[in-house]
Design a protein around this motif. Structure first.
Motif, PDB file in Angstrom:
ATOM      1  N   VAL A 245      60.009  42.204  52.979  1.00  0.00           N
ATOM      2  CA  VAL A 245      59.368  41.026  52.400  1.00  0.00           C
ATOM      3  C   VAL A 245      60.284  40.499  51.298  1.00  0.00           C
ATOM      4  CG1 VAL A 245      57.276  40.121  51.339  1.00  0.00           C
ATOM      5  CG2 VAL A 245      57.135  42.072  52.874  1.00  0.00           C
ATOM      6  N   LYS A 246      61.162  39.582  51.629  1.00  0.00           N
ATOM      7  CA  LYS A 246      62.159  39.083  50.691  1.00  0.00           C
ATOM      8  C   LYS A 246      61.609  37.851  49.979  1.00  0.00           C
ATOM      9  CE  LYS A 246      66.094  40.908  53.281  1.00  0.00           C
ATOM     10  NZ  LYS A 246      67.367  40.594  53.962  1.00  0.00           N
ATOM     11  N   ILE A 247      60.746  38.106  48.986  1.00  0.00           N
ATOM     12  CA  ILE A 247      60.169  37.049  48.167  1.00  0.00           C
ATOM     13  C   ILE A 247      60.680  37.235  46.744  1.00  0.00           C
ATOM     14  CG2 ILE A 247      58.044  35.951  47.395  1.00  0.00           C
ATOM     15  CD1 ILE A 247      58.399  35.837  50.381  1.00  0.00           C
ATOM     16  N   ASN A 248      61.145  36.148  46.117  1.00  0.00           N
ATOM     17  CA  ASN A 248      61.695  36.297  44.777  1.00  0.00           C
ATOM     18  C   ASN A 248      60.592  36.545  43.754  1.00  0.00           C
ATOM     19  OD1 ASN A 248      60.920  33.683  43.374  1.00  0.00           O
ATOM     20  ND2 ASN A 248      62.003  32.861  45.152  1.00  0.00           N
ATOM     21  N   ALA A 249      60.989  37.085  42.603  1.00  0.00           N
ATOM     22  CA  ALA A 249      60.024  37.531  41.601  1.00  0.00           C
ATOM     23  C   ALA A 249      59.211  36.378  41.029  1.00  0.00           C
ATOM     24  CB  ALA A 249      60.759  38.268  40.479  1.00  0.00           C
ATOM     25  N   LEU A 250      59.840  35.227  40.803  1.00  0.00           N
ATOM     26  CA  LEU A 250      59.126  34.085  40.229  1.00  0.00           C
ATOM     27  C   LEU A 250      57.988  33.640  41.141  1.00  0.00           C
ATOM     28  CD1 LEU A 250      58.789  31.843  38.142  1.00  0.00           C
ATOM     29  CD2 LEU A 250      60.535  30.531  39.381  1.00  0.00           C
ATOM     30  N   VAL A 251      58.287  33.488  42.422  1.00  0.00           N
ATOM     31  CA  VAL A 251      57.255  33.075  43.384  1.00  0.00           C
ATOM     32  C   VAL A 251      56.163  34.131  43.468  1.00  0.00           C
ATOM     33  CG1 VAL A 251      56.813  32.581  45.825  1.00  0.00           C
ATOM     34  CG2 VAL A 251      58.825  31.627  44.706  1.00  0.00           C
ATOM     35  N   THR A 252      56.543  35.406  43.422  1.00  0.00           N
ATOM     36  CA  THR A 252      55.560  36.480  43.516  1.00  0.00           C
ATOM     37  C   THR A 252      54.554  36.412  42.374  1.00  0.00           C
ATOM     38  OG1 THR A 252      57.182  37.915  44.602  1.00  0.00           O
ATOM     39  CG2 THR A 252      55.258  38.974  43.630  1.00  0.00           C
ATOM     40  N   ILE A 253      55.050  36.263  41.134  1.00  0.00           N
ATOM     41  CA  ILE A 253      54.152  36.195  39.987  1.00  0.00           C
ATOM     42  C   ILE A 253      53.249  34.966  40.069  1.00  0.00           C
ATOM     43  CG2 ILE A 253      54.059  35.939  37.480  1.00  0.00           C
ATOM     44  CD1 ILE A 253      56.605  37.571  37.310  1.00  0.00           C
ATOM     45  N   VAL A 254      53.833  33.816  40.463  1.00  0.00           N
ATOM     46  CA  VAL A 254      53.049  32.573  40.545  1.00  0.00           C
ATOM     47  C   VAL A 254      51.940  32.701  41.577  1.00  0.00           C
ATOM     48  CG1 VAL A 254      53.143  30.142  41.194  1.00  0.00           C
ATOM     49  CG2 VAL A 254      54.894  31.087  39.690  1.00  0.00           C
ATOM     50  N   VAL A 255      52.254  33.243  42.765  1.00  0.00           N
ATOM     51  CA  VAL A 255      51.232  33.323  43.812  1.00  0.00           C
ATOM     52  C   VAL A 255      50.174  34.375  43.490  1.00  0.00           C
ATOM     53  CG1 VAL A 255      52.790  32.482  45.608  1.00  0.00           C
ATOM     54  CG2 VAL A 255      52.592  34.947  45.220  1.00  0.00           C
ATOM     55  N   VAL A 256      50.554  35.432  42.758  1.00  0.00           N
ATOM     56  CA  VAL A 256      49.556  36.426  42.354  1.00  0.00           C
ATOM     57  C   VAL A 256      48.547  35.799  41.395  1.00  0.00           C
ATOM     58  CG1 VAL A 256      49.214  38.525  41.000  1.00  0.00           C
ATOM     59  CG2 VAL A 256      50.963  38.474  42.764  1.00  0.00           C
ATOM     60  N   ILE A 257      49.037  35.043  40.411  1.00  0.00           N
ATOM     61  CA  ILE A 257      48.133  34.371  39.470  1.00  0.00           C
ATOM     62  C   ILE A 257      47.310  33.309  40.182  1.00  0.00           C
ATOM     63  CG2 ILE A 257      48.049  32.934  37.390  1.00  0.00           C
ATOM     64  CD1 ILE A 257      50.579  34.343  36.449  1.00  0.00           C
ATOM     65  N   LEU A 258      47.944  32.565  41.074  1.00  0.00           N
ATOM     66  CA  LEU A 258      47.224  31.544  41.834  1.00  0.00           C
ATOM     67  C   LEU A 258      46.164  32.174  42.730  1.00  0.00           C
ATOM     68  CD1 LEU A 258      47.037  28.529  42.594  1.00  0.00           C
ATOM     69  CD2 LEU A 258      48.719  28.968  44.382  1.00  0.00           C
ATOM     70  N   GLY A 259      46.510  33.295  43.356  1.00  0.00           N
ATOM     71  CA  GLY A 259      45.544  33.991  44.202  1.00  0.00           C
ATOM     72  C   GLY A 259      44.344  34.477  43.417  1.00  0.00           C
ATOM     73  N   GLU A 260      44.580  34.940  42.176  1.00  0.00           N
ATOM     74  CA  GLU A 260      43.460  35.398  41.343  1.00  0.00           C
ATOM     75  C   GLU A 260      42.560  34.235  40.951  1.00  0.00           C
ATOM     76  OE1 GLU A 260      40.996  36.412  38.092  1.00  0.00           O
ATOM     77  OE2 GLU A 260      42.675  34.986  37.947  1.00  0.00           O
ATOM     78  N   ASN A 261      43.151  33.067  40.680  1.00  0.00           N
ATOM     79  CA  ASN A 261      42.354  31.905  40.307  1.00  0.00           C
ATOM     80  C   ASN A 261      41.533  31.370  41.472  1.00  0.00           C
ATOM     81  OD1 ASN A 261      43.179  31.742  37.582  1.00  0.00           O
ATOM     82  ND2 ASN A 261      45.066  30.709  38.149  1.00  0.00           N
ATOM     83  N   ILE A 262      42.040  31.524  42.688  1.00  0.00           N
ATOM     84  CA  ILE A 262      41.338  30.970  43.855  1.00  0.00           C
ATOM     85  C   ILE A 262      40.356  31.973  44.442  1.00  0.00           C
ATOM     86  CG2 ILE A 262      41.647  30.073  46.198  1.00  0.00           C
ATOM     87  CD1 ILE A 262      44.327  28.979  45.349  1.00  0.00           C
TER      88      ILE A 262
ATOM     89  N   MET B  76      44.620  38.514  44.531  1.00  0.00           N
ATOM     90  CA  MET B  76      45.815  39.148  43.980  1.00  0.00           C
ATOM     91  C   MET B  76      46.438  40.104  44.989  1.00  0.00           C
ATOM     92  SD  MET B  76      44.392  39.870  40.118  1.00  0.00           S
ATOM     93  CE  MET B  76      45.983  40.227  39.389  1.00  0.00           C
ATOM     94  N   PHE B  77      45.600  40.808  45.741  1.00  0.00           N
ATOM     95  CA  PHE B  77      46.115  41.739  46.752  1.00  0.00           C
ATOM     96  C   PHE B  77      46.655  40.996  47.979  1.00  0.00           C
ATOM     97  CE2 PHE B  77      43.158  44.383  44.316  1.00  0.00           C
ATOM     98  CZ  PHE B  77      43.923  45.516  44.109  1.00  0.00           C
ATOM     99  N   LEU B  78      46.034  39.869  48.328  1.00  0.00           N
ATOM    100  CA  LEU B  78      46.415  39.153  49.545  1.00  0.00           C
ATOM    101  C   LEU B  78      47.576  38.185  49.330  1.00  0.00           C
ATOM    102  CD1 LEU B  78      42.886  38.288  50.990  1.00  0.00           C
ATOM    103  CD2 LEU B  78      44.585  39.766  52.061  1.00  0.00           C
TER     104      LEU B  78
END
Length: 352
Positions: A294-311, A317-319
């Motif tokens: 899973v070659k995802i950069n760290a910036l995108v990972t943090i952003v999508v984790v926070i976005l996932g928690e908000n949605i 956060m897990f998904l």
């Protein structure tokens, strides 16, 4: 070279508008989409063993049922083990209250000696914190009840969805292939295969990483003499699923429990051990075991984790990581979306 049919700004606007609509639909459809996405991840992970059982003579229903039941047994064993550890922790709660007060006294003395923090300011801060927690206690109880109800509902729906998806997975692939023109069917087939490979590798690699992290935390805290080293090791490994953010929650929980049972000096050493383990995990285990798939950069990972928690809350956060990994596979396999795949992916070394 063919000219673009639409200007760049129009294409960008349409894609951003599509993203906003999708996120809005994800938000309002949380109750239905979260168990479906969880079941989809499990289905992609169980598709290979299910296919292996079918090759051994099992029919689709029996093979799917066997895979789901084995998965449920593994999850039940993990929950049972954690519950046993939590039961032992519950018995010591009265003792922990006294020890926690002693730990606070030691912490107060440490802050006073090192940073010249007065006793009155600490008492004032703690009283304000207590008043705030009491004022929100009813909200916390209501949220906890709603969360427990949702978890029970997920435990019912996710196995059912997973079982049905395993049975009808061939039809889903056929539907995707027939939804596009013949010249795109090869791309669709490759995207489906790559998605299965990435998610299967991610789930398997994540399981191996969790076992290693749990073992390292248990060993490190046991050397310090922490009473609940096994419980903290399991919690730390589970929280480690949430990239970059879960480790801070694990450190906070470990600090609070350790300062209650062993004192502030041991608690600080426990934080140091967890930080070292996190560095080993982030720089060695994660890139080798999970990051290679899973070659995802760290910036995108943090952003999508926070976005996932908000949605979607905690499940989001897990998904977030597997879903963004699937999106990257789709972008890499689509000619018009390859730049987005580059944006999501990790930085590659340029050749001289």
């Amino acid at each position: 070279m063919e000219k673009e049919r639409h200007p760049f700004y129009l294409q960008l606007s349409l894609r951003l508008l599509s993203a906003v609509i999708i996120l809005f639909l994800m938000y309002i459809g949380k109750g239905m989409l979260v168990p479906l996405c969880l079941a989809g991840i499990f289905t992609l992970g169980l598709a290979t063993p299910c296919g292996w059982l079918e090759g051994k003579g099992f029919n689709k229903n029996l093979a799917a049922m066997t895979c789901v039941l084995l998965s449920l047994i593994i999850v039940a064993l993990i929950i049972f083990f954690i519950s046993m550890q939590m039961a032992n922790f519950k018995e010591d709660l009265p003792k922990l209250k006294t020890q926690f007060n002693q730990g606070l006294a030691e912490g107060e003395k440490f802050l006073h000696d090192k940073f010249n923090v007065s006793h009155s300011s600490l008492v004032k801060y703690l009283s304000e914190l207590e008043d705030t927690m009491l004022s929100h206690s009813s909200t916390v109880v209501g949220t906890t009840f709603a969360t427990l109800t949702t978890v029970i509902l997920y435990f019912v729906l996710v196995p059912i969805y997973t079982f049905l998806m395993l049975i009808y997975r061939g039809q889903v692939v056929k539907f995707l292939e027939e939804s596009f023109e013949d010249k795109y069917k090869g791309h669709v087939t490759n995207i489906v295969k790559n998605t299965k490979f990435v998610i299967r590798s991610y789930v398997g690699g994540l399981g191996i990483e969790m076992l290693i992290v749990a073992a390292l935390i248990c060993i490190g805290l046991s050397v310090l003499g922490v009473k609940y080293a096994i419980l903290l090791g399991i919690l730390g490994a589970v929280m480690n699923i949430i990239p970059y953010l879960g480790i801070f929650t694990a450190i906070l929980i470990s600090f609070l429990i350790t300062i209650s049972t062993n004192g502030i000096s041991t608690a600080l050493l426990a934080i140091l051990i967890l930080a070292i383990i996190h560095m080993i995990d982030s720089n060695i285990l994660l890139p080798k075991i999970v990051g290679s798939k899973v070659k995802i950069n760290a910036l995108v990972t943090i952003v999508v984790v926070i976005l996932g928690e908000n949605i979607w809350g905690i499940p989001g956060m897990f998904l977030s990581v597997p879903l963004i990994a699937i999106l990257k596979v789709i972008c890499d396999g689509s000619v018009g979306m390859k730049p987005w795949g580059i944006l999501l992916g990790a930085e590659e070394k340029l050749k001289k």
